[in-house]
Each structure stands twice: as C-alpha cells, then as structure tokens.
Design an enzyme around this catalytic site. Structure first.
Site, PDB file in Angstrom:
ATOM      1  N   THR A 147       0.827  -1.204   0.000  1.00  0.00           N
ATOM      2  CA  THR A 147       0.000   0.000   0.000  1.00  0.00           C
ATOM      3  C   THR A 147       0.869   1.265   0.000  1.00  0.00           C
ATOM      4  OG1 THR A 147      -1.420   1.282   1.493  1.00  0.00           O
ATOM      5  CG2 THR A 147      -0.110  -0.401   2.506  1.00  0.00           C
ATOM      6  N   TYR A 193      -1.805  -0.534  11.076  1.00  0.00           N
ATOM      7  CA  TYR A 193      -1.984  -1.211   9.778  1.00  0.00           C
ATOM      8  C   TYR A 193      -0.781  -0.940   8.873  1.00  0.00           C
ATOM      9  CZ  TYR A 193      -3.409  -1.562   4.865  1.00  0.00           C
ATOM     10  OH  TYR A 193      -3.448  -1.832   3.511  1.00  0.00           O
ATOM     11  N   LYS A 220       2.086  -3.548   7.331  1.00  0.00           N
ATOM     12  CA  LYS A 220       2.332  -3.732   5.887  1.00  0.00           C
ATOM     13  C   LYS A 220       3.797  -3.414   5.564  1.00  0.00           C
ATOM     14  CE  LYS A 220      -0.260  -4.606   3.003  1.00  0.00           C
ATOM     15  NZ  LYS A 220      -0.686  -5.918   2.456  1.00  0.00           N
TER      16      LYS A 220
HETATM   17  P1  NAD Z   1     -10.105  -6.973   2.386  1.00  0.00           P
HETATM   18  O1  NAD Z   1     -10.056  -6.723   3.860  1.00  0.00           O
HETATM   19  O2  NAD Z   1     -11.323  -6.621   1.610  1.00  0.00           O
HETATM   20  O3  NAD Z   1      -9.809  -8.529   2.101  1.00  0.00           O
HETATM   21  C1  NAD Z   1      -8.811  -9.242   2.756  1.00  0.00           C
HETATM   22  C2  NAD Z   1      -9.035 -10.719   2.472  1.00  0.00           C
HETATM   23  O4  NAD Z   1      -7.965 -11.449   3.103  1.00  0.00           O
HETATM   24  C3  NAD Z   1     -10.350 -11.272   3.044  1.00  0.00           C
HETATM   25  O5  NAD Z   1     -10.988 -12.085   2.102  1.00  0.00           O
HETATM   26  C4  NAD Z   1      -9.897 -12.092   4.254  1.00  0.00           C
HETATM   27  O6  NAD Z   1     -10.770 -13.187   4.538  1.00  0.00           O
HETATM   28  C5  NAD Z   1      -8.524 -12.556   3.803  1.00  0.00           C
HETATM   29  N1  NAD Z   1      -7.647 -12.872   4.940  1.00  0.00           N
HETATM   30  C6  NAD Z   1      -7.420 -12.107   6.043  1.00  0.00           C
HETATM   31  N2  NAD Z   1      -6.562 -12.732   6.869  1.00  0.00           N
HETATM   32  C7  NAD Z   1      -6.216 -13.892   6.263  1.00  0.00           C
HETATM   33  C8  NAD Z   1      -5.338 -14.960   6.591  1.00  0.00           C
HETATM   34  N3  NAD Z   1      -4.656 -14.954   7.745  1.00  0.00           N
HETATM   35  N4  NAD Z   1      -5.199 -15.975   5.711  1.00  0.00           N
HETATM   36  C9  NAD Z   1      -5.904 -16.006   4.546  1.00  0.00           C
HETATM   37  N5  NAD Z   1      -6.756 -15.038   4.201  1.00  0.00           N
HETATM   38  C10 NAD Z   1      -6.906 -13.992   5.032  1.00  0.00           C
HETATM   39  O7  NAD Z   1      -8.822  -6.235   1.818  1.00  0.00           O
HETATM   40  P2  NAD Z   1      -8.605  -5.537   0.388  1.00  0.00           P
HETATM   41  O8  NAD Z   1      -9.073  -4.132   0.472  1.00  0.00           O
HETATM   42  O9  NAD Z   1      -9.109  -6.436  -0.673  1.00  0.00           O
HETATM   43  O10 NAD Z   1      -7.010  -5.495   0.346  1.00  0.00           O
HETATM   44  C11 NAD Z   1      -6.261  -6.556  -0.280  1.00  0.00           C
HETATM   45  C12 NAD Z   1      -4.788  -6.224  -0.197  1.00  0.00           C
HETATM   46  O11 NAD Z   1      -4.532  -4.979  -0.832  1.00  0.00           O
HETATM   47  C13 NAD Z   1      -4.273  -6.058   1.244  1.00  0.00           C
HETATM   48  O12 NAD Z   1      -2.998  -6.639   1.313  1.00  0.00           O
HETATM   49  C14 NAD Z   1      -4.209  -4.558   1.436  1.00  0.00           C
HETATM   50  O13 NAD Z   1      -3.218  -4.209   2.386  1.00  0.00           O
HETATM   51  C15 NAD Z   1      -3.836  -4.108   0.042  1.00  0.00           C
HETATM   52  N6  NAD Z   1      -4.265  -2.741  -0.313  1.00  0.00           N
HETATM   53  C16 NAD Z   1      -5.546  -2.340  -0.131  1.00  0.00           C
HETATM   54  C17 NAD Z   1      -5.931  -1.060  -0.520  1.00  0.00           C
HETATM   55  C18 NAD Z   1      -7.371  -0.586  -0.366  1.00  0.00           C
HETATM   56  O14 NAD Z   1      -7.657   0.581  -0.657  1.00  0.00           O
HETATM   57  N7  NAD Z   1      -8.302  -1.435   0.026  1.00  0.00           N
HETATM   58  C19 NAD Z   1      -4.990  -0.180  -1.084  1.00  0.00           C
HETATM   59  C20 NAD Z   1      -3.669  -0.640  -1.271  1.00  0.00           C
HETATM   60  C21 NAD Z   1      -3.319  -1.924  -0.883  1.00  0.00           C
END
Ligand code: NAD
Ligand code: TYD
Length: 366
Positions: free
Chosen positions: A140, A166, A170
């Site tokens: 992120t 958070y 990361k």
């Molecule tokens: P989200 O919270 O919607 O989904 C996370 C998923 O990971 C869920 O399906 C959850 O069940 C699964 N999960 C959590 N812990 C787990 C574990 N221990 N083992 C297996 N599965 C597990 O998150 P998102 O918004 O889809 O984000 C996905 C990735 O992108 C993350 O790594 C986040 O840091 C990164 N990210 C998100 C954003 C954003 O704006 N949402 C921006 C940049 C990066």
C-alpha cells in the site's frame, strides 16, 4: 509432471476480499491458467464476493490461513504454481487502532510463513523454473507515511514512515519480502497502491460506508475537518496494474499504482451525495448531504496521500482507465443494484462494529 518444475497455475491469497476477488474475476475472464484461491474467510472475506468465479472450471477455492504452513505447503506441492500473489491481510486502519494484534499476526507473521513455504518450494525447482517463478506482494501507499499539501507524490524511492498499526504491519511485511529476495534469492516483485474503491468493497471503508449509510438513512461520519486527502483508484485499474507487474515487472523491484485521483474526503462524500441525489433521490426531496455528521478525528490520521505511478506507466505500459468521477458513478450504480450482497455481508458482527466504532467518535466530539 516434473517434480522440479511448475505448472501454469497461480496461487492467490485473500481472494474472498475486495481487491483479491477483482483480481480473480479478471484472471479467470482473460487467462487460460488455473487460479487457486486461498482465503481464511475472516469478517472481511465472503464467498458471495467471489461468487462470479467460484465454480468456474479454471478456479479452485480453498479455505485456509496463510499462517498455516502445513496447508500452504500442501497447496504448493499439489498445484505447483508458477507464481504466488499475496493479497491476504487485515486491511482496515480503524480496526488496527482498536486491535493491532491480528494485523501483526496476518500481515507480518502470515507473510513470513508464506515466504518460508515459498522458499522451500522454490528451492526444489530446477534452475529455469527458479528463474521464472514469481512471488508478488500486494502493498500500500500507506507505508510511505503522510505528505504536506506541497510535497511531491510518493515514488518508489520515498522512505518508509508508516503511522498506523496497519501501515506499520504492511511495511514490516514489505521488509520481509525484500529480505527473502536479498538473502534467499526468491524472485519477488511488490506493488504499492492508493485508496481503492469499486464493487464488492466491504462497507467499513469510506466510500461503501457512505453509500450504504446514505441509503439506510444513517449518519455519514466525517472524521475531523474532512480535509484529509487520499489518491483514489478504481479497483479494476489496480488489478490490471498487478497483472502487468506479475508479467513484466523486474525481480526485486517495487511498483507504484495510482489513479491520479487526489481529492479530500469531504469532496468525495459531496460528490457521492450529489450522484445519489440524481440516481435515487430521497423521498423527502432533501439531499443526502443533510446526513453528513462531523465526528472526532482518527488518532494519528495521515493528512495526505498522493502516489506517482510514473515508473509503472513508463516501464510496463500500464495506465488507469477510469477517472474518479467515472469510477465513482459505476461504483454507486453497482451498490444500488446489489443490495442483496450488502445485506449478506452486513451481519451482526458488522453492526456491532459500527456501534462500537462510531458511538465513541460521536461521544468524543468536541
Ligand atoms: P479486504 O479486507 O477486503 O480482504 C482481505 C481478504 O484477506 C479477506 O478475504 C480475508 O478473509 C482474507 N484474509 C485475512 N486474513 C487472512 C489470513 N490470515 N489468511 C488467509 N486469508 C486472510 O482487503 P482488500 O481491500 O481487498 O485489500 C487486499 C490487499 O490490498 C491487502 O494486502 C491490502 O493491504 C492491500 N491494499 C488495499 C488497498 C485498499 O484501498 N483497500 C490499497 C492498497 C493496498
Ligand atoms: P478508509 O476508507 O478507512 O481508508 P484509509 O484510512 O486506508 O485511507 O478512509 C479513507 C479516508 O476517509 C480516511 O482519511 C479516513 C476517512 N474516513 C472518514 O472520514 N469517515 C469514516 O467513517 C471512514 C471509514 C473513513
């Protein structure tokens, strides 16, 4: 199958969440290779989010935790993937403030365990397969910290300065990924993206929270003065960027992915209310803006994020296709048409979260 080589399959974690599911939909729709999903189905992961691809012949779903090395090793040996992509994470800043431990467990310990399983698998590959294998870490822009109004946007060489639990978790994961490359030679690539929005986003994050609260007649809680800036990107643009990095990224490098969507939170909520006023006006004729409520600010709230995707655009030929306005319209239309999905994911746990999270903010307002 040669025991020292891999198949065309990819193993992707976190696919029952918002961004992972968008990646799975894109992959299954465009690629011939099988995608194996691994997701623990936490409060943020739902099979209904993965529904459009769950029973596709090129998709296999496995429920499991990235911390579970026995399960991950079993999957690596069974499917022999050519790449592992790690989307799985605890992802909500406010939850990390109230309870950081699960963030350390999944985002830090989980990434380390996944890397260790990948290392053992990768060590057993022949030289050609070792060269062509990829581990991709989805990170992120929040690892870079916060900007002043006049700072240039984050680049890949901006130093790390995470401010929330958070972001710190990361950042720690990113350091592990880098170390597993430098020390053990694992061919890794990493992506850093700004704030995503789009279909299937769990309604705890700003945009889906505001849409669903507006439609339910609830408060639209703005933290502090609402002048915090985020750099928004439509989720399909993000996953297209990830696919480009997977295919064309240089090993050991990181790539920023951004949508040129810098704007402050109050503007996001005003634009969203204006669109809802047009598409689904309130019965009393008032604007949804009347539901806005300023509440106590988030502790350690980063003031501004802005990310430069210049390197990714230049080196990989990727670019975002949606503007903030076009993406937001699509997103609002999706939520209006998918109330059933929203009710499914808004279970009792979610209602308890809303109460706990927002009662203390309203109570704490000056
Ligand atoms: P989200 O919270 O919607 O989904 C996370 C998923 O990971 C869920 O399906 C959850 O069940 C699964 N999960 C959590 N812990 C787990 C574990 N221990 N083992 C297996 N599965 C597990 O998150 P998102 O918004 O889809 O984000 C996905 C990735 O992108 C993350 O790594 C986040 O840091 C990164 N990210 C998100 C954003 C954003 O704006 N949402 C921006 C940049 C990066
Ligand atoms: P969020 O969607 O939680 O993403 P992040 O904290 O990772 O950027 O929040 C986006 C912005 O919106 C952030 O500045 C916090 C703010 N915000 C509110 O003002 N009210 C809310 O109810 C939420 C969830 C967020």
């Amino acid at each position: 199958m040669d025991k020292n080589s891999f198949t065309d399959t990819i193993l992707v974690t976190g696919t029952a969440g918002f961004i992972g599911s968008a990646f799975a939909r894109k992959w299954v729709g465009h690629e011939s290779a099988t995608l194996v999903s691994l997701d623990a189905l936490t409060y943020a992961g739902h099979l209904s989010t993965l529904l459009p691809v769950i029973s596709h012949e090129k998709h296999v779903f496995v429920q499991g935790d990235i911390c579970d090395q026995t399960k991950v090793t079993e999957l690596l040996n069974k499917y022999r993937p050519k790449a592992v992509l790690n989307f799985a994470a605890e992802s909500h800043v406010d939850r990390s403030i109230l309870g950081p431990e699960t963030f350390i467990q999944t985002n830090v310990v989980g990434t380390m365990r996944l890397l260790e399983c990948v290392r053992a698998y990768w060590n057993g590959l022949n030289e050609d397969a070792q060269r062509d294998f990829r581990y991709l870490q989805v990170s992120t822009d929040e690892v870079y910290g916060t900007l002043t109004p006049t700072d240039p946007p984050f680049t890949e060489s901006t130093p790390y300065a995470p401010n929330s639990p958070y972001a710190a978790s990361k950042a720690a994961a990113d350091h592990l990924v880098r170390a597993w490359h430098e020390t053990y030679g694992i061919p890794v690539v990493s992506t850093h993206c700004g704030n995503n929005y789009g279909p299937y986003q769990f309604p705890e994050k700003l945009i889906p929270l505001m849409i669903t609260q507006a439609l339910a007649g609830g408060d639209l809680p703005i933290y502090g003065d609402g002048m915090q800036v985020r750099d928004w990107i439509y989720v399909d643009d993000h996953v297209a960027g990830i696919a480009a990095v997977l295919k064309k990224g240089t090993v050991g490098e990181r790539y920023n992915i951004g949508g040129f969507g810098e704007t402050h939170n109050l503007n996001v909520v005003h634009t969203l209310c204006n669109t809802l006023d047009e598409l689904q006006p309130r019965k009393d004729g008032l604007s949804y803006k009347t539901q806005i409520k300023f509440v106590k600010d988030r502790p350690g709230h980063d003031r501004r994020y802005a990310i430069s995707p210049e390197k990714t655009t230049r080196d990989l030929g990727w670019k975002p296709l949606e503007t903030f306005d076009s993406g937001l319209k699509k997103t609002i239309a999706w939520y209006l048409a998918n109330g059933e999905w929203v009710s499914k994911v808004k279970d009792k746990g979610f209602k308890d979260w809303l109460e706990a999270q927002y009662a203390q903010r309203v109570a704490g307002q000056a």
